[in-house]
Design a protein around this motif. Structure first.
Motif, PDB file in Angstrom:
ATOM      1  N   TYR A 123      35.480  50.384  35.259  1.00 44.42           N
ATOM      2  CA  TYR A 123      36.158  49.422  36.131  1.00 44.42           C
ATOM      3  C   TYR A 123      37.559  49.917  36.492  1.00 44.42           C
ATOM      4  O   TYR A 123      37.978  49.839  37.654  1.00 44.42           O
ATOM      5  CB  TYR A 123      36.239  48.064  35.425  1.00 44.42           C
ATOM      6  N   THR A 124      38.282  50.455  35.533  1.00 43.22           N
ATOM      7  CA  THR A 124      39.647  50.934  35.785  1.00 43.22           C
ATOM      8  C   THR A 124      39.644  52.103  36.758  1.00 43.22           C
ATOM      9  O   THR A 124      40.458  52.160  37.692  1.00 43.22           O
ATOM     10  CB  THR A 124      40.317  51.363  34.463  1.00 43.22           C
ATOM     11  N   CYS A 125      38.740  53.065  36.556  1.00 51.87           N
ATOM     12  CA  CYS A 125      38.680  54.227  37.450  1.00 51.87           C
ATOM     13  C   CYS A 125      38.339  53.810  38.874  1.00 51.87           C
ATOM     14  O   CYS A 125      38.780  54.445  39.827  1.00 51.87           O
ATOM     15  CB  CYS A 125      37.659  55.236  36.924  1.00 51.87           C
ATOM     16  N   ARG A 126      37.565  52.718  39.001  1.00 51.20           N
ATOM     17  CA  ARG A 126      37.165  52.263  40.332  1.00 51.20           C
ATOM     18  C   ARG A 126      38.252  51.452  41.018  1.00 51.20           C
ATOM     19  O   ARG A 126      38.450  51.574  42.230  1.00 51.20           O
ATOM     20  CB  ARG A 126      35.886  51.422  40.204  1.00 51.20           C
ATOM     21  N   THR A 127      38.977  50.623  40.259  1.00 50.89           N
ATOM     22  CA  THR A 127      39.929  49.695  40.874  1.00 50.89           C
ATOM     23  C   THR A 127      41.394  50.080  40.687  1.00 50.89           C
ATOM     24  O   THR A 127      42.233  49.714  41.506  1.00 50.89           O
ATOM     25  CB  THR A 127      39.720  48.278  40.302  1.00 50.89           C
ATOM     26  N   HIS A 128      41.721  50.809  39.616  1.00 49.90           N
ATOM     27  CA  HIS A 128      43.109  51.207  39.348  1.00 49.90           C
ATOM     28  C   HIS A 128      43.125  52.659  38.867  1.00 49.90           C
ATOM     29  O   HIS A 128      43.440  52.949  37.706  1.00 49.90           O
ATOM     30  CB  HIS A 128      43.750  50.305  38.280  1.00 49.90           C
ATOM     31  N   PRO A 129      42.722  53.593  39.724  1.00 52.59           N
ATOM     32  CA  PRO A 129      42.526  54.981  39.283  1.00 52.59           C
ATOM     33  C   PRO A 129      43.786  55.663  38.780  1.00 52.59           C
ATOM     34  O   PRO A 129      43.699  56.689  38.108  1.00 52.59           O
ATOM     35  CB  PRO A 129      41.983  55.665  40.543  1.00 52.59           C
ATOM     36  N   ARG A 130      44.964  55.126  39.058  1.00 50.93           N
ATOM     37  CA  ARG A 130      46.204  55.791  38.641  1.00 50.93           C
ATOM     38  C   ARG A 130      46.645  55.368  37.236  1.00 50.93           C
ATOM     39  O   ARG A 130      47.621  55.872  36.714  1.00 50.93           O
ATOM     40  CB  ARG A 130      47.332  55.501  39.636  1.00 50.93           C
ATOM     41  N   ILE A 131      45.938  54.415  36.636  1.00 47.01           N
ATOM     42  CA  ILE A 131      46.284  54.000  35.273  1.00 47.01           C
ATOM     43  C   ILE A 131      45.480  54.845  34.296  1.00 47.01           C
ATOM     44  O   ILE A 131      44.252  54.780  34.286  1.00 47.01           O
ATOM     45  CB  ILE A 131      45.989  52.507  35.037  1.00 47.01           C
ATOM     46  N   PRO A 132      46.116  55.661  33.456  1.00 41.37           N
ATOM     47  CA  PRO A 132      45.371  56.495  32.504  1.00 41.37           C
ATOM     48  C   PRO A 132      44.747  55.657  31.396  1.00 41.37           C
ATOM     49  O   PRO A 132      45.307  54.660  30.958  1.00 41.37           O
ATOM     50  CB  PRO A 132      46.444  57.443  31.948  1.00 41.37           C
ATOM     51  N   VAL A 133      43.548  56.077  30.961  1.00 45.22           N
ATOM     52  CA  VAL A 133      42.811  55.385  29.900  1.00 45.22           C
ATOM     53  C   VAL A 133      42.603  56.349  28.739  1.00 45.22           C
ATOM     54  O   VAL A 133      42.103  57.453  28.928  1.00 45.22           O
ATOM     55  CB  VAL A 133      41.447  54.874  30.403  1.00 45.22           C
ATOM     56  N   VAL A 134      42.992  55.910  27.536  1.00 42.47           N
ATOM     57  CA  VAL A 134      42.741  56.663  26.301  1.00 42.47           C
ATOM     58  C   VAL A 134      41.752  55.855  25.472  1.00 42.47           C
ATOM     59  O   VAL A 134      41.999  54.697  25.167  1.00 42.47           O
ATOM     60  CB  VAL A 134      44.039  56.908  25.500  1.00 42.47           C
ATOM     61  N   MET A 135      40.600  56.472  25.144  1.00 45.84           N
ATOM     62  CA  MET A 135      39.588  55.790  24.352  1.00 45.84           C
ATOM     63  C   MET A 135      39.931  55.906  22.864  1.00 45.84           C
ATOM     64  O   MET A 135      40.335  56.974  22.394  1.00 45.84           O
ATOM     65  CB  MET A 135      38.201  56.401  24.604  1.00 45.84           C
ATOM     66  N   VAL A 136      39.787  54.786  22.155  1.00 45.71           N
ATOM     67  CA  VAL A 136      40.042  54.759  20.708  1.00 45.71           C
ATOM     68  C   VAL A 136      38.766  54.253  20.038  1.00 45.71           C
ATOM     69  O   VAL A 136      38.274  53.177  20.364  1.00 45.71           O
ATOM     70  CB  VAL A 136      41.219  53.828  20.356  1.00 45.71           C
ATOM     71  N   THR A 137      38.220  55.059  19.121  1.00 48.43           N
ATOM     72  CA  THR A 137      36.932  54.709  18.536  1.00 48.43           C
ATOM     73  C   THR A 137      36.846  55.157  17.096  1.00 48.43           C
ATOM     74  O   THR A 137      37.570  56.057  16.671  1.00 48.43           O
ATOM     75  CB  THR A 137      35.791  55.360  19.352  1.00 48.43           C
ATOM     76  N   GLY A 138      35.938  54.512  16.369  1.00 47.20           N
ATOM     77  CA  GLY A 138      35.755  54.875  14.960  1.00 47.20           C
ATOM     78  C   GLY A 138      34.993  56.166  14.803  1.00 47.20           C
ATOM     79  O   GLY A 138      35.246  56.939  13.901  1.00 47.20           O
ATOM     80  N   ALA A 139      34.047  56.443  15.672  1.00 50.82           N
ATOM     81  CA  ALA A 139      33.258  57.670  15.603  1.00 50.82           C
ATOM     82  C   ALA A 139      32.757  57.974  17.008  1.00 50.82           C
ATOM     83  O   ALA A 139      32.475  57.077  17.798  1.00 50.82           O
ATOM     84  CB  ALA A 139      32.089  57.516  14.647  1.00 50.82           C
ATOM     85  N   LEU A 140      32.646  59.283  17.314  1.00 49.38           N
ATOM     86  CA  LEU A 140      32.254  59.665  18.661  1.00 49.38           C
ATOM     87  C   LEU A 140      31.635  61.056  18.607  1.00 49.38           C
ATOM     88  O   LEU A 140      32.243  61.993  18.109  1.00 49.38           O
ATOM     89  CB  LEU A 140      33.470  59.669  19.598  1.00 49.38           C
TER      90      LEU A 140
END
Length: 642
Positions: free
Chosen positions: A74-91
């Motif tokens: 959703y962010t990449c589609r509507t607010h592409p200039r806001i960077p997203v950092v994923m935080v997860t327990g395991a990946l």
């Protein structure tokens, strides 16, 4: 006057408040100044994007109601200039690569929150760089649109017939100097003259040519003799039956330089990203080093990468431990030093000595390379960077990277490569710490096993008839557990519990244990106390597994007919259900004071009869596969026939 520190607006998609608090504490400890808004639903997240206007988003990859993946899309589609950092327990590796391809700037494991603040800083820095480049490109387009390009005209003889003011500025020739001169001889580098003359002959006759009607990137000469890149748009016009050419020329030196800088930054960023994935995958130090240098050369496109370790000897020697991009003799690596001597002037040696990055933009003119210049230039290396590797503030080595393009390693590229070196050093430190921890764990495990074997031997020493019984039960129980596909760590617990499962018999009088005849009711009741007695002995001992509970339950039965608690079904630990089947098999096969061995057929009949009632069906089936189909035998098989 110092500028005020800007507050970072952080939008956090996280449904576990304790995880959010840990992330917030980590960012505070890192010195970030921020305002944080935490949400855990789609509606709140989408509303916050528009109203809170975050600078960066931290999204938990695994949320039950609204996942970080959905938030990223959703962010990449509507607010592409806001960077997203994923935080997860395991990946996993594939999921990590997919997230990066989808547009995530980075991912951080919850077990490695020390990377969170650097990841945020890097993402914001990258975004700032992207926005700066976009603004610079917009400004550049605006300027070039309003500026005058060089406009030239060439007659049918190849002479310059028109030369505007912009041409004077770009090429350095006045109109008086340029008019009447042969255009190709004046502006084209000598190596291209023959091809230009051949093309002009065709143009002169037909008005056609490879460059006519197109915009081409070429190289031109200034009056000073220096070459520079240009865009040339060429058109043909026929005057009085003769073909003339009109050329619009733009100096693209700035654009080419920006492209080169962007290429270098992307090259370093690509190397950094791949290097971080290697850090996640590596399990051994030498494996990590080999992957790191290979990535630098193969994916980063650099010519040579070398990791060196230092020695605190009188010579202050340096040993290359991993490299990529160089084949053949390794004589270049001999007698290297990080001391302030002739052999210690390479950038990597200076970086180790000073603790700061050292860059050589032009190897050909740098006296530091005097002892190696011939070898280095023969391989086409033109620039070099050396960076220290630190472990808890102490320098233990360095990373040296060579490039085949002159003036490589601009500020942005250096920044990214320094981050790569820091990540590599952190990875080495982590693997060393893990190795040390594993060594300690092995020693503790060996001590634990020796202690348990000693306990088992003490019990068996009181009862000659059951000597080896616990060991054989453990042998079969472990085989059943493996046949069932249980994890090795769980199997280890089964092994240790089984070899002391009759520990409680130490409280049963020896004459009862070795009685040749049938036990009385009172004597049998005493024997039945041994699971509880074993539990009472071990209940306060801290094992990695529930050893005491396994021993307590190993005589329980699925239908509740067992002892001492009369547990049923899933109330009984799986480990105990496995040991109970192995215990029955071994007991029937073994000689006892009151009877000889009853044989394998009787043992198999017993567990088949009790399958689903007394014994776990899955355990029985696994045991039958071992004994019937796979021919399992105890290592001390003679114990049943002596």
């Amino acid at each position: 006057m110092t500028q005020p520190i800007e507050t970072i607006r952080i939008l956090m998609l996280e449904d576990v408040s304790s995880d959010a608090e840990l992330e917030e504490i980590e960012l505070q400890d890192a010195g970030l100044i921020f305002t944080l808004l935490r949400v855990d639903t789609r509606e709140a997240f989408e509303q916050a994007l528009d109203e809170f206007k975050p600078d960066i988003i931290l999204a938990d990859y695994r949320l039950p109601a609204y996942s970080g993946r959905e938030a990223l899309e959703y962010t990449c589609r509507t607010h592409p200039r806001i960077p997203v950092v994923m935080v997860t327990g395991a990946l996993g590796d594939e999921a990590a690569v997919e997230l990066l391809k989808m547009g995530a700037r980075d991912f951080v494991l919850k077990g490695s929150l020390a990377r969170l603040a650097p990841a945020i800083k890097r993402a914001l820095s990258e975004e700032q760089g992207i926005r700066s480049r976009i603004l610079a490109e917009d400004k550049f387009r605006s300027i070039t649109a309003s500026a005058q390009d060089a406009i030239l005209m060439m007659d049918n003889e190849g002479r310059i017939s028109y030369w505007n003011a912009a041409a004077e500025k770009i090429f350095g020739y006045t109109a008086q100097e340029a008019l009447g001169q042969n255009l190709h001889a004046l502006l084209a580098p000598g190596r291209f003259l023959e091809s230009h003359r051949a093309g002009f002959s065709r143009f002169k006759e037909t008005g056609e040519g490879a460059a006519v009607g197109k915009t081409l990137e070429l190289v031109a000469l200034r009056k000073s003799g220096t070459e520079f890149p240009i865009d040339l748009s060429l058109s043909a016009i026929n005057w009085d039956g003769l073909w003339h050419a009109i050329g619009i020329i733009r100096d693209i030196s700035d654009r080419k330089q920006a492209e080169e800088s962007l290429f270098r930054a992307n090259r370093a960023l690509k190397t950094l990203s791949a290097g971080n994935l290697a850090l996640l995958q590596a399990t051994q130090e030498d494996e990590l080093l080999r992957k790191a240098v290979s990535i630098i050369v193969e994916q980063g496109g650099y010519s040579l990468a070398v990791v060196v370790y230092i020695h605190d000897d009188p010579q202050k020697s340096i040993t290359p431990v991993a490299w990529a991009g160089f084949e053949g003799s390794h004589s270049w690596a001999e007698n290297l030093s990080w001391g302030d001597s002739e052999r210690g002037q390479l950038p990597v040696a200076k970086a180790i000595r000073s603790g700061t990055t050292q860059v050589c933009h032009d190897i050909a003119s740098d006296p530091s390379f005097d002892p190696w210049r011939e070898t280095v230039q023969a391989r086409g290396y033109q620039a070099n960077i050396g960076m220290p590797l630190l472990d808890d503030g102490k320098i233990f080595g360095g990373l040296s990277i060579y490039a085949s393009d002159a003036n490589a390693f601009d500020d942005e590229e250096v920044r990214l490569l320094e981050e790569l070196a820091n990540d590599l050093a952190y990875g080495i430190f982590t693997l060393r710490a893990r190795k040390e921890h594993e060594q300690h764990a092995r020693i503790l495990r060996q001590s634990l096993e020796q202690s348990i074997q000693t306990i088992a031997g003490t019990v068996e020493a009181r009862d000659l008839y059951t000597a080896g019984h616990q060991r054989r039960v453990a042998e079969l129980a472990v085989a059943i557990a493996r046949e069932m596909g249980l994890p090795e760590e769980q199997i280890s617990g089964i092994h240790f519990a089984a070899i002391i499962h009759d520990l409680g018999k130490i409280h049963v009088p020896a004459e009862i244990l070795s009685k040749p005849g049938k036990l009385s009711d009172i004597e049998f009741m005493l024997v039945k106390t041994h699971p509880q007695a074993g539990y009472d002995i071990l209940k306060d001992v801290k094992f990695p597994w529930p050893i005491a509970d396994i021993i307590l339950q190993h005589h329980e039965r699925l239908d509740g007919s067992g002892y001492p608690q009369g547990l049923k079904g899933e109330q009984i630990l799986l480990e105990s259900r496995i040991i109970s089947v192995a215990d029955v098999i071994e007991a029937i096969l073994s000689h006892r004071p009151y009877r000889p061995s009853l044989g394998m057929e009787a043992a198999l009949d017993e567990i088949k009869r009790g399958r689903g009632s007394a014994y776990d069906p899955a355990v029985v089936d696994a045991c039958l596969r071992l004994l019937v189909d796979k021919g399992f035998q105890f290592r001390n098989h003679s114990a049943f026939t002596e």
